[in-house]
Design a protein around this motif. Sequence first.
Motif, mmCIF file in Angstrom:
data_model
loop_
_atom_site.group_PDB
_atom_site.id
_atom_site.type_symbol
_atom_site.label_atom_id
_atom_site.label_comp_id
_atom_site.label_asym_id
_atom_site.label_seq_id
_atom_site.Cartn_x
_atom_site.Cartn_y
_atom_site.Cartn_z
ATOM 1 N N ASN A 19 0.752 12.394 9.952
ATOM 2 C CA ASN A 19 -0.099 12.726 11.088
ATOM 3 C C ASN A 19 0.091 14.190 11.459
ATOM 4 O O ASN A 19 1.219 14.674 11.534
ATOM 5 C CB ASN A 19 0.280 11.819 12.265
ATOM 6 N N VAL A 20 -1.025 14.886 11.678
ATOM 7 C CA VAL A 20 -0.995 16.276 12.146
ATOM 8 C C VAL A 20 -1.469 16.256 13.594
ATOM 9 O O VAL A 20 -2.676 16.242 13.855
ATOM 10 C CB VAL A 20 -1.886 17.189 11.273
ATOM 11 N N PRO A 21 -0.540 16.189 14.542
ATOM 12 C CA PRO A 21 -0.911 15.971 15.951
ATOM 13 C C PRO A 21 -1.871 17.002 16.543
ATOM 14 O O PRO A 21 -2.684 16.662 17.393
ATOM 15 C CB PRO A 21 0.428 16.019 16.692
ATOM 16 N N ASP A 22 -1.791 18.245 16.081
ATOM 17 C CA ASP A 22 -2.641 19.291 16.656
ATOM 18 C C ASP A 22 -4.080 19.244 16.176
ATOM 19 O O ASP A 22 -4.943 19.919 16.734
ATOM 20 C CB ASP A 22 -2.057 20.668 16.334
ATOM 21 N N ILE A 23 -4.337 18.456 15.129
ATOM 22 C CA ILE A 23 -5.684 18.367 14.580
ATOM 23 C C ILE A 23 -6.126 16.909 14.678
ATOM 24 O O ILE A 23 -5.808 16.094 13.809
ATOM 25 C CB ILE A 23 -5.720 18.864 13.118
ATOM 26 N N PRO A 24 -6.817 16.558 15.753
ATOM 27 C CA PRO A 24 -7.220 15.161 15.947
ATOM 28 C C PRO A 24 -7.942 14.594 14.729
ATOM 29 O O PRO A 24 -8.838 15.219 14.174
ATOM 30 C CB PRO A 24 -8.159 15.233 17.159
ATOM 31 N N GLY A 25 -7.497 13.408 14.317
ATOM 32 C CA GLY A 25 -8.099 12.736 13.173
ATOM 33 C C GLY A 25 -7.543 13.150 11.831
ATOM 34 O O GLY A 25 -7.907 12.582 10.806
ATOM 35 N N CYS A 26 -6.669 14.121 11.808
ATOM 36 C CA CYS A 26 -6.106 14.588 10.541
ATOM 37 C C CYS A 26 -4.837 13.796 10.238
ATOM 38 O O CYS A 26 -3.765 14.080 10.774
ATOM 39 C CB CYS A 26 -5.799 16.081 10.582
ATOM 40 N N GLN A 27 -5.001 12.788 9.398
ATOM 41 C CA GLN A 27 -3.865 11.987 8.963
ATOM 42 C C GLN A 27 -4.188 11.386 7.603
ATOM 43 O O GLN A 27 -5.339 11.161 7.269
ATOM 44 C CB GLN A 27 -3.507 10.912 9.970
ATOM 45 N N ILE A 28 -3.141 11.174 6.828
ATOM 46 C CA ILE A 28 -3.311 10.604 5.497
ATOM 47 C C ILE A 28 -2.261 9.532 5.274
ATOM 48 O O ILE A 28 -1.185 9.564 5.874
ATOM 49 C CB ILE A 28 -3.214 11.673 4.387
ATOM 50 N N SER A 29 -2.578 8.589 4.414
ATOM 51 C CA SER A 29 -1.650 7.529 4.027
ATOM 52 C C SER A 29 -1.089 7.882 2.662
ATOM 53 O O SER A 29 -1.836 8.223 1.744
ATOM 54 C CB SER A 29 -2.401 6.197 3.975
ATOM 55 N N HIS A 60 -5.209 25.241 17.980
ATOM 56 C CA HIS A 60 -3.983 26.037 17.976
ATOM 57 C C HIS A 60 -2.792 25.107 17.747
ATOM 58 O O HIS A 60 -2.784 23.970 18.236
ATOM 59 C CB HIS A 60 -3.852 26.764 19.313
ATOM 60 N N ALA A 61 -1.812 25.561 17.014
ATOM 61 C CA ALA A 61 -0.615 24.753 16.763
ATOM 62 C C ALA A 61 0.257 24.707 18.012
ATOM 63 O O ALA A 61 0.488 25.719 18.664
ATOM 64 C CB ALA A 61 0.172 25.324 15.593
#
Length: 135
Positions: A19-29, A60-61
């Motif tokens: 999960n990339v918390p700063d980029i909503p919806g950016c996650q991979i399995s 922004h990060a």
Amino acid sequence: MNYPFCFLPTISDDKLLVNVPDIPGCQISVASFEEGFSAVKKAIAEHLAILAEYGEAIPHATNFTALQQQFVQKNVLLWGMHEIDITPFLGKSQKINVTLPELLIKKIDDRVAISGEYPSRSGFIAQACLKELND
């Protein structure tokens, strides 16, 4: 920009969620930590490209320590961070005429020469502007 990401457990024991918390919806399995570390940078870049295509702002990060505090209850298995050059996602480059003092230009050029972080004088100035505008 350094984007933090975290590995979270999934319901299935054989997968991990990155999960990339700063980029909503950016996650991979992914199946392993190794796979996650190699795949997340591409996932971030692809997500930022989609945001840019639709004219959305590039997130922004967040400060890494602040993120850790937000995720205390989420069973984070491991944290990581990837540096992503966001300038390609900010739109078409335009040439501008900027006047700067000679000593400042020399300091910028010296920093660019010794650091692999900045591809050029323009890249350095762009990163400095982004930092100032996002803080």
